[in-house]
Design an enzyme around this catalytic site. Structure first.
Site, short mmCIF file in Angstrom:
data_model
loop_
_atom_site.label_atom_id
_atom_site.label_comp_id
_atom_site.label_asym_id
_atom_site.label_seq_id
_atom_site.Cartn_x
_atom_site.Cartn_y
_atom_site.Cartn_z
N MET A 1 0.83 -1.20 0.00
CA MET A 1 0.00 0.00 0.00
C MET A 1 0.87 1.26 0.00
O MET A 1 0.40 2.35 0.32
CB MET A 1 -0.95 0.01 1.19
N LEU B 1 6.58 3.13 1.74
CA LEU B 1 7.51 2.02 1.87
C LEU B 1 8.60 2.30 2.89
O LEU B 1 9.11 3.41 3.02
CB LEU B 1 8.14 1.71 0.52
N HIS C 1 9.32 -3.36 3.68
CA HIS C 1 8.85 -3.60 2.32
C HIS C 1 10.03 -3.92 1.39
O HIS C 1 9.94 -4.81 0.53
CB HIS C 1 8.14 -2.37 1.76
#
Length: 299
Positions: free
Chosen positions: A33, A36, A40
């Site tokens: 989503m 970051l 991630h």
């Protein structure tokens, strides 16, 4: 090199298909989503280790947010995210608008079963249906791939593994270990909401997990005792607690009363620090100890 950015579902599907036609033995895929952080990026590195061509999606999915949750203020910074993805070798970024993923008149949702009932399922009605729906769409577009998700969202990972199996997707769902800050806090986009004092109080989550991990390592198998030592730490920092639970690591069914756990068990926490809801977990008998906060004393 900067990754190619596409916003159309058709473009995303075509780019993944083209990579396979051009000889990529596998496509790696990391759904996100955005907002970051290193957690991630670790997923992208793992995907890159497994596949020569890696795509990441950046999409704040509206259907997984409840009416009083943080959809409107969820952090968004596409330019910064793309720069970070370039630094870890991502080849493709899929960044659609909501209308592309949920076209006018759409009415299909993916129902999920027992895995979505406990833990966050009790407190976020409809959340996992929204997650399952958007990931089904993403898997359908990406095609055959290895998809990497973080174990911090352990319940989500279990649901998506089941989803890929049940719907016969040619997708290998891989779970990546939780990435933590040096002081033990699990990395999360929502950590950005925390004030400095709240950031310190948030360490109660990792303290709780360390307490349960140490008790288990010392031979404790009583679910109530493990839950109690974890909760005792969390109560010292949280403003409110949704759950501190000990469950079967596979079915996610909570251990009740005086039941003893087996060789593996999940300890999962969800609580609020200020206005921010945070989650964390450890799989006893499988995961290493969460990093204890510097200078902390874990009882």
């Amino acid at each position: 090199m900067s990754p190619r950015i596409v916003s159309s579902p058709t473009e995303f599907r075509d780019a993944c298909d083209a990579a396979r036609r051009q000889g990529a033995r596998q496509v790696g895929f990391v759904p996100t989503m955005g907002a970051l952080h290193e957690g991630h990026l670790a997923l992208v590195r793992e995907a890159k280790r497994r596949a020569p061509f890696v795509a990441a999606s950046i999409f704040v999915n509206p259907t997984q947010f409840g009416p009083n949750e943080d959809f409107s203020r969820y952090p968004r910074d596409l330019s910064s995210d793309v720069t970070k993805l370039a630094g870890v070798g991502a080849d493709l970024v899929f960044a659609p608008e909501p209308g592309a993923m949920y076209p006018k008149g759409e009415e299909t949702r993916v129902h999920v079963g027992a895995l979505a009932v406990p833990l966050c399922g009790r407190f976020r009605p409809g959340h996992f249906e929204g997650v399952a729906t958007v990931v089904t769409k993403l898997f359908a577009l990406a095609g055959s791939c290895v998809a990497v998700f973080g174990k911090k969202d352990y319940q989500q990972l279990a649901i998506l593994r089941r989803l890929a199996m049940d719907l016969f997707f040619s997708v290998e769902v891989v779970g990546h270990p939780i990435v933590r800050e040096p002081d033990g806090l699990a990395m999360s986009s929502r950590n950005a909401y925390l004030s400095p004092p709240d950031r310190q109080r948030a360490l109660a989550l990792s303290r709780g997990l360390v307490a349960a991990w140490r008790a288990f390592a010392a031979g404790e198998r009583g679910a109530a005792a493990l839950r109690g030592v974890a909760r005792g730490e969390v109560e010292g920092g949280a403003d409110s607690i949704d759950y501190v639970e000990v469950t079967d690591a596979d079915s996610l069914a909570p251990y009740e009363g005086g039941v003893k756990v087996g060789d593996r068990a999940l300890v999962a926490i969800a609580c609020r620090i200020g206005a921010t809801r945070l989650i964390d977990n450890v799989v006893l008998g499988e995961d290493p100890a969460p990093v204890p906060p510097v200078g902390s004393v874990v009882r």
